[in-house]
Design a protein around this motif. Structure first.
Motif, PDB file in Angstrom:
ATOM      1  N   VAL A  51       0.865  -1.186   0.000  1.00 47.13           N
ATOM      2  CA  VAL A  51       0.000   0.000   0.000  1.00 47.13           C
ATOM      3  C   VAL A  51       0.899   1.233   0.000  1.00 47.13           C
ATOM      4  O   VAL A  51       1.810   1.339   0.825  1.00 47.13           O
ATOM      5  N   LEU A  52       0.648   2.148  -0.908  1.00 49.63           N
ATOM      6  CA  LEU A  52       1.426   3.376  -0.996  1.00 49.63           C
ATOM      7  C   LEU A  52       0.613   4.535  -0.426  1.00 49.63           C
ATOM      8  O   LEU A  52      -0.554   4.726  -0.778  1.00 49.63           O
ATOM      9  N   ILE A  53       1.257   5.314   0.463  1.00 51.86           N
ATOM     10  CA  ILE A  53       0.602   6.468   1.081  1.00 51.86           C
ATOM     11  C   ILE A  53       1.506   7.686   0.925  1.00 51.86           C
ATOM     12  O   ILE A  53       2.678   7.662   1.305  1.00 51.86           O
ATOM     13  N   SER A  54       0.937   8.729   0.357  1.00 50.18           N
ATOM     14  CA  SER A  54       1.636   9.997   0.171  1.00 50.18           C
ATOM     15  C   SER A  54       0.761  11.119   0.733  1.00 50.18           C
ATOM     16  O   SER A  54      -0.409  10.885   1.080  1.00 50.18           O
ATOM     17  N   PRO A  55       1.279  12.326   0.834  1.00 47.99           N
ATOM     18  CA  PRO A  55       0.438  13.439   1.295  1.00 47.99           C
ATOM     19  C   PRO A  55      -0.820  13.607   0.448  1.00 47.99           C
ATOM     20  O   PRO A  55      -1.894  13.930   0.960  1.00 47.99           O
ATOM     21  N   GLN A  56      -0.709  13.384  -0.864  1.00 48.88           N
ATOM     22  CA  GLN A  56      -1.869  13.508  -1.732  1.00 48.88           C
ATOM     23  C   GLN A  56      -2.930  12.464  -1.400  1.00 48.88           C
ATOM     24  O   GLN A  56      -4.134  12.735  -1.448  1.00 48.88           O
ATOM     25  N   HIS A  57      -2.478  11.256  -1.052  1.00 54.26           N
ATOM     26  CA  HIS A  57      -3.425  10.206  -0.682  1.00 54.26           C
ATOM     27  C   HIS A  57      -4.223  10.610   0.566  1.00 54.26           C
ATOM     28  O   HIS A  57      -5.450  10.438   0.609  1.00 54.26           O
ATOM     29  N   GLU A  58      -3.516  11.110   1.561  1.00 53.59           N
ATOM     30  CA  GLU A  58      -4.231  11.487   2.787  1.00 53.59           C
ATOM     31  C   GLU A  58      -5.187  12.639   2.524  1.00 53.59           C
ATOM     32  O   GLU A  58      -6.309  12.656   3.056  1.00 53.59           O
ATOM     33  N   ALA A  59      -4.773  13.579   1.695  1.00 53.33           N
ATOM     34  CA  ALA A  59      -5.649  14.713   1.390  1.00 53.33           C
ATOM     35  C   ALA A  59      -6.925  14.259   0.701  1.00 53.33           C
ATOM     36  O   ALA A  59      -8.013  14.808   0.942  1.00 53.33           O
ATOM     37  N   LEU A  60      -6.824  13.234  -0.143  1.00 56.00           N
ATOM     38  CA  LEU A  60      -7.989  12.729  -0.879  1.00 56.00           C
ATOM     39  C   LEU A  60      -8.642  11.533  -0.201  1.00 56.00           C
ATOM     40  O   LEU A  60      -9.603  10.978  -0.743  1.00 56.00           O
ATOM     41  N   GLN A  61      -8.106  11.139   0.972  1.00 57.61           N
ATOM     42  CA  GLN A  61      -8.607   9.961   1.678  1.00 57.61           C
ATOM     43  C   GLN A  61      -8.613   8.741   0.751  1.00 57.61           C
ATOM     44  O   GLN A  61      -9.631   8.057   0.576  1.00 57.61           O
ATOM     45  N   SER A  62      -7.449   8.499   0.162  1.00 56.61           N
ATOM     46  CA  SER A  62      -7.302   7.379  -0.765  1.00 56.61           C
ATOM     47  C   SER A  62      -5.963   6.692  -0.512  1.00 56.61           C
ATOM     48  O   SER A  62      -5.142   7.184   0.278  1.00 56.61           O
ATOM     49  N   ILE A  63      -5.734   5.569  -1.178  1.00 59.99           N
ATOM     50  CA  ILE A  63      -4.446   4.876  -1.152  1.00 59.99           C
ATOM     51  C   ILE A  63      -4.250   4.203  -2.512  1.00 59.99           C
ATOM     52  O   ILE A  63      -5.205   4.026  -3.271  1.00 59.99           O
ATOM     53  N   THR A  64      -3.005   3.824  -2.795  1.00 59.65           N
ATOM     54  CA  THR A  64      -2.706   3.027  -3.988  1.00 59.65           C
ATOM     55  C   THR A  64      -2.374   1.617  -3.543  1.00 59.65           C
ATOM     56  O   THR A  64      -1.532   1.419  -2.662  1.00 59.65           O
ATOM     57  N   VAL A  65      -3.042   0.642  -4.142  1.00 60.91           N
ATOM     58  CA  VAL A  65      -2.895  -0.763  -3.754  1.00 60.91           C
ATOM     59  C   VAL A  65      -2.144  -1.510  -4.855  1.00 60.91           C
ATOM     60  O   VAL A  65      -2.508  -1.427  -6.031  1.00 60.91           O
ATOM     61  N   ASN A  66      -1.104  -2.234  -4.469  1.00 59.20           N
ATOM     62  CA  ASN A  66      -0.367  -3.110  -5.386  1.00 59.20           C
ATOM     63  C   ASN A  66      -0.557  -4.552  -4.946  1.00 59.20           C
ATOM     64  O   ASN A  66      -0.205  -4.910  -3.812  1.00 59.20           O
TER      65      ASN A  66
END
Length: 363
Positions: free
Chosen positions: A183-198
């Motif tokens: 799971v990738l978490i960046s500042p943009q992910h937290e701002a959008l309440q999202s994550i990237t899943v691999n």
């Protein structure tokens, strides 16, 4: 990382016995440079130095905690096709006998004492999911994701890779040690309440910027289904061993002989028939499925009689030069007196032609 002390003597921090607890030992090491060895360790913390010997090496970190985390992550991972054996350098391996000890390279810096904390870290099981945090400011958000995944029984850890390490290298290292998800978490992910899943196992897949709840549902559902498949396992595999091997060769696009293809085809046909029996539950239905269509077979017989030789071949000798000779053929007369035959003829030739045949031959 070789340095010089105040006396001008070369000093390698990876040899310092006072820092052994902050160091990892890597066994079964393939031929590599120190830079290559350090590259697989960078995602877990700052590397202070390294040492490479014939088939083993050492990597020095800033703290024991980072060293233990790296050891747990890289143990049993693949590096240049070699399966590595990694542990905290302060630990002595447990060998079954003295002879085995002679074949294992020993570090002159290894301490006699065994630290329970380090031993536990080195023997830690492979995580099901690693959460890669690009910025430490997003740690709390990462911990929320971690808590949700732990609630479904997943082994999860949070990873803070160095900024100079490419994300692809981090994912490659995580995948190599058998981790299922990243799971990738960046500042943009937290701002959008999202994550990237691999998804790392099987056919790798990436799901970018998924809404948090959807992403958690995806991971937990996929993890549950994988556990169910694993519980079934190879013990209940219904293919015979020899056939399973052929099927796997076919799946891997490996070359097969014509005979091997025939074996697979025959086996699959048998499996298809068995499955039909299970689904339909009536042997008579199976027989009907296999039996040829009577109308089609009848049309084939008619065409064989009429078109042999072909009627379009003007120069060919006719099978029945006269109507009288046609009437003498009992087989033909039996066919033409069958109503189904006449209906079949009408689908092939014009109604006028069929009517002419009826008038001259049947009447």
């Amino acid at each position: 990382m070789a340095q010089r002390d105040t006396n001008g003597v070369n000093y390698n921090i990876a040899r310092d016995p006072t820092l052994v607890k902050n160091r990892i030992f890597l066994g079964n090491l393939p031929a590599c440079t120190r830079e290559e060895l350090e590259s697989i360790c960078h995602p877990y913390g700052k590397v202070l130095g390294s040492l490479v010997q014939k088939n083993f090496g050492f990597v020095q970190f800033e703290s024991e905690e980072v060293a233990n985390k790296c050891a747990a992550a890289l143990n049993r991972s693949s590096f240049k096709s070699n399966c590595l054996t990694v542990r905290n350098a302060s630990l002595k391996p447990k060998l079954p006998n003295t002879a085995a000890k002679k074949n294992l390279p020993q570090s002159p810096l290894t301490l006699q004492g065994v630290m329970p904390g380090a031993a536990t870290a080195a023997a830690a099981p492979i995580n099901d999911c690693e959460i890669i945090v690009v910025n430490r400011d997003n740690t709390k958000y990462a911990e929320i994701v971690e808590d949700n995944l732990r609630q479904v029984g997943m082994r999860v850890d949070v990873l803070f890779p160095n900024e100079d390490v490419m994300l692809g290298q981090v994912l490659s290292n995580i995948s190599a040690r058998g981790c299922l998800y990243a799971v990738l978490i960046s500042p943009q992910h937290e701002a959008l309440q999202s994550i990237t899943v691999n998804i790392l196992y099987g056919v790798p897949a990436e799901h970018r910027n998924m809404p948090l709840n959807d992403a958690l549902t995806l991971i937990t559902t996929d993890f549950r289904l994988k556990k169910q498949r694993d519980e079934v396992g190879p013990a209940q595999r219904r293919h015979p061993d020899a056939m399973q091997q052929l099927i796997e060769m076919l799946s891997d696009n490996r070359p097969l002989t014509a005979l091997q293809y025939e074996c697979i085809i025959k086996y699959l046909e048998e499996q298809r028939d068995e499955q039909r029996k299970l689904e339909l539950g009536d042997a008579s239905v199976i027989a009907k499925l296999k039996a040829p269509d009577p109308e089609i077979e009848l049309q084939k017989k008619i065409l064989t009689i009429i078109n042999n030789p072909p009627v379009t071949a003007i120069q060919s000798e006719l099978m029945y030069p006269t109507f009288e000779e046609a009437k003498a053929d009992k087989r033909l007369m039996e066919l033409l007196q069958d109503g189904r035959v006449m209906n079949a003829l009408k689908t092939i030739y014009s109604s006028d032609l069929v009517q002419t045949v009826s008038q001259h031959i049947i009447e």
